[in-house]
Design a protein around this motif. Sequence first.
Motif, PDB file in Angstrom:
ATOM      1  N   HIS A 204       9.206   4.412   8.103  1.00  0.00           N
ATOM      2  CA  HIS A 204       7.941   3.607   7.730  1.00  0.00           C
ATOM      3  C   HIS A 204       8.229   2.553   6.749  1.00  0.00           C
ATOM      4  CE1 HIS A 204       6.082   6.208  10.451  1.00  0.00           C
ATOM      5  NE2 HIS A 204       6.136   7.296   9.696  1.00  0.00           N
ATOM      6  N   LEU A 205       7.489   1.538   6.588  1.00  0.00           N
ATOM      7  CA  LEU A 205       7.607   0.449   5.667  1.00  0.00           C
ATOM      8  C   LEU A 205       6.550   0.648   4.402  1.00  0.00           C
ATOM      9  CD1 LEU A 205       7.175  -2.331   8.351  1.00  0.00           C
ATOM     10  CD2 LEU A 205       9.264  -2.162   6.811  1.00  0.00           C
ATOM     11  N   LEU A 206       7.320   0.702   3.440  1.00  0.00           N
ATOM     12  CA  LEU A 206       6.480   0.553   2.113  1.00  0.00           C
ATOM     13  C   LEU A 206       6.359  -1.022   1.546  1.00  0.00           C
ATOM     14  CD1 LEU A 206       8.411   3.556   0.524  1.00  0.00           C
ATOM     15  CD2 LEU A 206       5.936   3.807   0.939  1.00  0.00           C
ATOM     16  N   ILE A 207       4.989  -0.981   1.119  1.00  0.00           N
ATOM     17  CA  ILE A 207       4.910  -2.713   0.660  1.00  0.00           C
ATOM     18  C   ILE A 207       3.986  -2.504  -0.545  1.00  0.00           C
ATOM     19  CG2 ILE A 207       3.575  -4.940   1.571  1.00  0.00           C
ATOM     20  CD1 ILE A 207       4.232  -2.666   4.071  1.00  0.00           C
ATOM     21  N   LEU A 228      -5.942  -4.317  -2.301  1.00  0.00           N
ATOM     22  CA  LEU A 228      -5.174  -5.102  -3.534  1.00  0.00           C
ATOM     23  C   LEU A 228      -4.863  -4.071  -4.501  1.00  0.00           C
ATOM     24  CD1 LEU A 228      -6.826  -7.367  -1.802  1.00  0.00           C
ATOM     25  CD2 LEU A 228      -7.627  -8.257  -4.207  1.00  0.00           C
ATOM     26  N   GLY A 229      -3.675  -4.279  -5.033  1.00  0.00           N
ATOM     27  CA  GLY A 229      -3.180  -3.511  -6.142  1.00  0.00           C
ATOM     28  C   GLY A 229      -2.827  -1.963  -5.822  1.00  0.00           C
ATOM     29  N   LYS A 230      -2.032  -1.937  -4.644  1.00  0.00           N
ATOM     30  CA  LYS A 230      -1.567  -0.676  -3.993  1.00  0.00           C
ATOM     31  C   LYS A 230      -0.146  -0.833  -3.819  1.00  0.00           C
ATOM     32  CE  LYS A 230      -6.047   0.352  -3.976  1.00  0.00           C
ATOM     33  NZ  LYS A 230      -6.865  -0.810  -4.330  1.00  0.00           N
ATOM     34  N   ILE A 231       0.321   0.444  -3.321  1.00  0.00           N
ATOM     35  CA  ILE A 231       1.571   0.602  -2.299  1.00  0.00           C
ATOM     36  C   ILE A 231       0.992   1.157  -1.168  1.00  0.00           C
ATOM     37  CG2 ILE A 231       3.900   1.861  -1.863  1.00  0.00           C
ATOM     38  CD1 ILE A 231       3.785  -0.099  -4.586  1.00  0.00           C
ATOM     39  N   VAL A 232       1.274   0.171  -0.144  1.00  0.00           N
ATOM     40  CA  VAL A 232       0.666   0.846   1.170  1.00  0.00           C
ATOM     41  C   VAL A 232       1.939   1.136   2.075  1.00  0.00           C
ATOM     42  CG1 VAL A 232      -1.254  -0.903   1.050  1.00  0.00           C
ATOM     43  CG2 VAL A 232       0.716  -1.502   2.321  1.00  0.00           C
ATOM     44  N   ARG A 233       1.898   2.018   2.827  1.00  0.00           N
ATOM     45  CA  ARG A 233       2.590   2.717   3.964  1.00  0.00           C
ATOM     46  C   ARG A 233       2.346   2.572   5.382  1.00  0.00           C
ATOM     47  NH1 ARG A 233       4.039   8.084   5.129  1.00  0.00           N
ATOM     48  NH2 ARG A 233       6.148   8.586   5.711  1.00  0.00           N
ATOM     49  N   ILE A 234       3.040   1.783   6.317  1.00  0.00           N
ATOM     50  CA  ILE A 234       2.641   1.645   7.658  1.00  0.00           C
ATOM     51  C   ILE A 234       3.849   1.589   8.364  1.00  0.00           C
ATOM     52  CG2 ILE A 234       0.769  -0.138   6.636  1.00  0.00           C
ATOM     53  CD1 ILE A 234       2.927  -2.329   7.550  1.00  0.00           C
ATOM     54  N   THR A 235       3.374   1.752   9.777  1.00  0.00           N
ATOM     55  CA  THR A 235       4.340   1.831  10.672  1.00  0.00           C
ATOM     56  C   THR A 235       4.979   0.572  11.004  1.00  0.00           C
ATOM     57  OG1 THR A 235       2.793   1.460  12.473  1.00  0.00           O
ATOM     58  CG2 THR A 235       3.081   3.760  11.823  1.00  0.00           C
ATOM     59  N   THR A 236       6.062   0.399  11.854  1.00  0.00           N
ATOM     60  CA  THR A 236       6.554  -0.819  12.443  1.00  0.00           C
ATOM     61  C   THR A 236       5.521  -1.753  13.136  1.00  0.00           C
ATOM     62  OG1 THR A 236       7.726   0.073  14.109  1.00  0.00           O
ATOM     63  CG2 THR A 236       9.038  -0.105  12.008  1.00  0.00           C
ATOM     64  N   ALA A 252     -11.719   5.742   1.842  1.00  0.00           N
ATOM     65  CA  ALA A 252     -10.623   5.307   1.683  1.00  0.00           C
ATOM     66  C   ALA A 252      -9.523   4.598   2.941  1.00  0.00           C
ATOM     67  CB  ALA A 252      -9.471   6.261   0.938  1.00  0.00           C
ATOM     68  N   ARG A 253      -8.916   3.671   2.727  1.00  0.00           N
ATOM     69  CA  ARG A 253      -7.852   3.153   3.685  1.00  0.00           C
ATOM     70  C   ARG A 253      -6.948   4.300   3.921  1.00  0.00           C
ATOM     71  NH1 ARG A 253      -7.591  -3.224   3.808  1.00  0.00           N
ATOM     72  NH2 ARG A 253      -9.685  -3.758   3.019  1.00  0.00           N
ATOM     73  N   ALA A 254      -6.562   4.304   5.248  1.00  0.00           N
ATOM     74  CA  ALA A 254      -5.553   5.112   5.626  1.00  0.00           C
ATOM     75  C   ALA A 254      -4.096   4.639   5.166  1.00  0.00           C
ATOM     76  CB  ALA A 254      -5.620   5.288   7.285  1.00  0.00           C
ATOM     77  N   GLU A 255      -3.954   3.319   5.097  1.00  0.00           N
ATOM     78  CA  GLU A 255      -2.669   2.998   4.752  1.00  0.00           C
ATOM     79  C   GLU A 255      -2.234   2.984   3.534  1.00  0.00           C
ATOM     80  OE1 GLU A 255      -4.959  -0.837   4.689  1.00  0.00           O
ATOM     81  OE2 GLU A 255      -4.952   0.932   5.415  1.00  0.00           O
ATOM     82  N   LEU A 256      -3.170   3.434   2.282  1.00  0.00           N
ATOM     83  CA  LEU A 256      -2.777   3.791   1.226  1.00  0.00           C
ATOM     84  C   LEU A 256      -1.832   4.814   0.706  1.00  0.00           C
ATOM     85  CD1 LEU A 256      -6.129   2.845  -0.696  1.00  0.00           C
ATOM     86  CD2 LEU A 256      -4.419   1.308   0.247  1.00  0.00           C
ATOM     87  N   TYR A 257      -0.867   4.362  -0.067  1.00  0.00           N
ATOM     88  CA  TYR A 257       0.169   5.254  -0.595  1.00  0.00           C
ATOM     89  C   TYR A 257      -0.065   5.659  -2.193  1.00  0.00           C
ATOM     90  CZ  TYR A 257       4.667   7.803  -0.662  1.00  0.00           C
ATOM     91  OH  TYR A 257       5.640   8.614  -0.837  1.00  0.00           O
ATOM     92  N   SER A 258      -0.134   4.726  -2.981  1.00  0.00           N
ATOM     93  CA  SER A 258      -0.701   4.820  -4.289  1.00  0.00           C
ATOM     94  C   SER A 258      -1.286   3.633  -4.855  1.00  0.00           C
ATOM     95  CB  SER A 258       0.737   4.838  -5.143  1.00  0.00           C
ATOM     96  OG  SER A 258       1.327   3.585  -5.328  1.00  0.00           O
ATOM     97  N   ILE A 259      -2.262   3.756  -5.798  1.00  0.00           N
ATOM     98  CA  ILE A 259      -3.252   2.948  -6.230  1.00  0.00           C
ATOM     99  C   ILE A 259      -3.049   2.518  -7.762  1.00  0.00           C
ATOM    100  CG2 ILE A 259      -4.813   3.670  -4.548  1.00  0.00           C
ATOM    101  CD1 ILE A 259      -6.617   5.006  -6.634  1.00  0.00           C
ATOM    102  N   GLY A 260      -3.741   1.736  -7.993  1.00  0.00           N
ATOM    103  CA  GLY A 260      -3.826   1.394  -9.559  1.00  0.00           C
ATOM    104  C   GLY A 260      -2.545   0.350 -10.213  1.00  0.00           C
ATOM    105  N   ILE A 292       7.025   6.611  -8.153  1.00  0.00           N
ATOM    106  CA  ILE A 292       5.637   6.695  -7.232  1.00  0.00           C
ATOM    107  C   ILE A 292       5.694   7.978  -6.735  1.00  0.00           C
ATOM    108  CG2 ILE A 292       4.457   5.747  -5.547  1.00  0.00           C
ATOM    109  CD1 ILE A 292       4.779   3.967  -7.990  1.00  0.00           C
ATOM    110  N   LYS A 293       4.402   8.603  -6.708  1.00  0.00           N
ATOM    111  CA  LYS A 293       4.184   9.899  -6.176  1.00  0.00           C
ATOM    112  C   LYS A 293       3.230   9.482  -5.030  1.00  0.00           C
ATOM    113  CE  LYS A 293       4.567  12.352 -10.586  1.00  0.00           C
ATOM    114  NZ  LYS A 293       3.966  13.228 -11.523  1.00  0.00           N
ATOM    115  N   PRO A 294       3.290  10.140  -3.855  1.00  0.00           N
ATOM    116  CA  PRO A 294       2.205   9.728  -2.880  1.00  0.00           C
ATOM    117  C   PRO A 294       0.808  10.298  -3.329  1.00  0.00           C
ATOM    118  CG  PRO A 294       3.518  11.407  -1.888  1.00  0.00           C
ATOM    119  CD  PRO A 294       4.168  11.004  -3.187  1.00  0.00           C
TER     120      PRO A 294
END
Length: 413
Positions: A204-207, A228-236, A252-260, A292-294
């Motif tokens: 998966h992609l981390l952005i 905004l201000g996140k790490i997001v994790r998505i499929t290809t 909450a958005r489902a693509e969020l991996y970490s915030i702040g 980063i912790k999920p």
Amino acid sequence: MKNLVQFLFKGAIFFGLALSFSAGLHSCRTDDAIQDTTVLGPPVETDPPETDYTPAFVGQTRAPGVSTTMNYTVEAISSGLNSPWGITSLPDGRLLITQKGGTLRIATAAGELSEPITGLPAVDAAGQGGLLGICLDPNFTSNRRVYWVFSEPQAGGNLTAVGRGVLAANERQVENATVIYRATPAYAGTLHYGGRILFDRTGHLLISTGERSDLATRPQAQDVGSALGKIVRITTDGQAAPDNPTFTQGAARAELYSIGHRNPQGLAIHPETGDLWQGEHGPRGGDELNLIKPGANYGWPTITYGIEYGGQAIGDAIQQMPGMEQPVYYWDPVVSPSGMTFYNHSHHAEWRHNLFIGSLSGQHIVRLVIRDGKVAGEERLLAGENQRFRDVTQGMDGALYAITDQGRLYRIY
């Protein structure tokens, strides 16, 4: 008296870390293949801090200085790039590089550059925007697919977007380019896009996305309904990864991996542990390195070790709060950390599993010795080059390759 207290505190940090690091040298596993010949010295930062905030733990800032003992060479192999921003290694040993204005270039290990590669969507290159981070599909050899981050023009503003396409066989254009993800909402600004992208070990992609800088958008770093201000994790395909963490604050958005996060311009995965590390531009005196912790909250703008550029406190001037993660390390004064990579090649055994970070305002490459999830030593490389180092990657040949805002490509071998 205050100066004496600060001196004693810094001394305690140095000697405490020296003792703990020395102990760590004797406990390294024999199969780790890391060559520990490190000699600890005083911190590399000698300028006074911008704030008088107290670190949360010993070694959170101004770690002991270290110096590379092995021989290595530094070559500026090209100066023909136009505002390069991201760099990655191709399977054949060449390098694929983004240019902020919206094109790609391929560079050989000798510094020979291709003509600009076109075919990508239009970018908004004003300010900090443009064509940003890039990565290759794990199956690039067979599908030639690439992924990139860019600032996409929108009605009334712009946003951080993720594109996908195929590098043509003739290497002159990207084919079938499409936008697979947009970090909404859009905003009429030119700052803090984040912009790094990489694959995790599950495919998966981390952005990383920025919070767009302004006082009006900063709170969105804490808003789980915003990207905004996140790490997001998505499929290809740009969908939320199915096993992402769950955030319970509101819709909450489902693509969020970490915030702040403020403006995260560095992402790297530790080659041994698989942990995700992130570098983040802070305000004045508050650049961060995070593990980063999920599902975790990294605090911006509620907690920070920095102040406003004008010297005012940010919010309530809080550095610690329950439920918000502390940075593993922070820089005060700032170094402006950008792209980063872990070194994982036998050519330079002394550097193996060290973290290398491009420094913009600091005009050097940061080398960090990481032990047990903490920074045990820091070195400044290429400080005499007077360049803003935007990104760094490991080549297939075991060299480090770094790009600068001024258009240079360096080979460190």
